[in-house]
Write a protein that holds these residues in place. Sequence first.
Motif, PDB file in Angstrom:
ATOM      1  N   ARG A 121       0.820  -1.225   0.000  1.00  6.07           N
ATOM      2  CA  ARG A 121       0.000   0.000   0.000  1.00  6.07           C
ATOM      3  C   ARG A 121       0.850   1.269   0.000  1.00  6.07           C
ATOM      4  O   ARG A 121       0.370   2.342   0.376  1.00  6.07           O
ATOM      5  N   SER A 149      -7.264   5.555   3.833  1.00  4.26           N
ATOM      6  CA  SER A 149      -8.117   4.603   3.126  1.00  4.26           C
ATOM      7  C   SER A 149      -7.868   3.161   3.550  1.00  4.26           C
ATOM      8  O   SER A 149      -8.554   2.256   3.098  1.00  4.26           O
ATOM      9  N   MET A 150      -6.898   2.942   4.438  1.00  6.30           N
ATOM     10  CA  MET A 150      -6.588   1.593   4.883  1.00  6.30           C
ATOM     11  C   MET A 150      -7.483   1.187   6.051  1.00  6.30           C
ATOM     12  O   MET A 150      -8.122   2.019   6.688  1.00  6.30           O
ATOM     13  N   SER A 151      -7.494  -0.111   6.335  1.00  8.15           N
ATOM     14  CA  SER A 151      -8.265  -0.606   7.480  1.00  8.15           C
ATOM     15  C   SER A 151      -7.626  -0.144   8.785  1.00  8.15           C
ATOM     16  O   SER A 151      -6.476   0.308   8.820  1.00  8.15           O
ATOM     17  N   GLY A 152      -8.391  -0.288   9.881  1.00  4.32           N
ATOM     18  CA  GLY A 152      -7.867   0.125  11.181  1.00  4.32           C
ATOM     19  C   GLY A 152      -6.598  -0.613  11.570  1.00  4.32           C
ATOM     20  O   GLY A 152      -5.653  -0.014  12.092  1.00  4.32           O
ATOM     21  N   GLY A 153      -6.559  -1.922  11.311  1.00  7.62           N
ATOM     22  CA  GLY A 153      -5.370  -2.693  11.643  1.00  7.62           C
ATOM     23  C   GLY A 153      -4.172  -2.286  10.813  1.00  7.62           C
ATOM     24  O   GLY A 153      -3.042  -2.201  11.318  1.00  7.62           O
ATOM     25  N   GLU A 154      -4.394  -2.008   9.527  1.00  7.82           N
ATOM     26  CA  GLU A 154      -3.300  -1.566   8.670  1.00  7.82           C
ATOM     27  C   GLU A 154      -2.791  -0.190   9.099  1.00  7.82           C
ATOM     28  O   GLU A 154      -1.582   0.065   9.098  1.00  7.82           O
ATOM     29  N   GLN A 155      -3.718   0.666   9.505  1.00  6.93           N
ATOM     30  CA  GLN A 155      -3.307   1.980   9.997  1.00  6.93           C
ATOM     31  C   GLN A 155      -2.494   1.861  11.281  1.00  6.93           C
ATOM     32  O   GLN A 155      -1.537   2.617  11.494  1.00  6.93           O
ATOM     33  N   ILE A 159      -8.608  -3.489  16.741  1.00  2.00           N
ATOM     34  CA  ILE A 159      -8.134  -4.154  15.533  1.00  2.00           C
ATOM     35  C   ILE A 159      -8.227  -5.670  15.702  1.00  2.00           C
ATOM     36  O   ILE A 159      -8.302  -6.189  16.813  1.00  2.00           O
TER      37      ILE A 159
END
Length: 242
Positions: free
Chosen positions: A135, A142-148, A173
Amino acid sequence: MSPQHDGSMALHVDQLHAAYGSVPVLEGVSLHVAAGEIVALIGPNGAGKTTLLRAVSGLLPSQGRVLLQGRELQGRAPQLIVQAGLIHCPEGRQLFADLSVEDNLRLGAHLRRDREAIGADVERMGTLFPVLQLRRRQRAGSMSGGEQQMLAVARALMSRPVVLMLDEPSFGIAPLMVERIFSVLRQLNAEGLSALVVEQNARAALDLAHRAYVLEGGRVVLEGPSDELASHPGVREAYLGL
């Protein structure tokens, strides 16, 4: 789990007091993180855990002593504390949502001057957290909470901290994401990283850390090796649901 360190002190907090207005929150908190050690801080909501990290990182006025590798940090501006190597990854991630993943990572190194090494560290973050490599050009928001959350931890690591302070890294997450983050922390700890982790998930925190403190009502009420605290009747009943 036993810490891999040489016995020197990375972070020493001594008799820290802090308040919001006239309401005291921390009442003489003392703790330490040895070099190469992960320390967990657990306790109920409102105990003062986040306040402690804010006070240590210079975001909240406080009284007491804060030493990083023996150097006094108390009273310094937050930017100078970051420059000294004490990095605070706050609850809620606080990313620059409209900037790319890579831009967020590079902002984590904005006080560094070793530009070539910064590029290498960006690449390493993509190795530690492969989703960030995938990413890399994507907007952080625009990423998911876990990715953030992975990006927030990686951004903090870009500062090459002496001590990394994490506030609720597992909050909101998915368990698989939590395990990935904690796996990276274990790997970096084996390489020498010291960390202080505030975590509501007491079971995960005690599994991750070498030692732990229990904070209640702005005071440390228990401390010790994580495995000992995990078997303490009060901790088992209040925080582990056993």
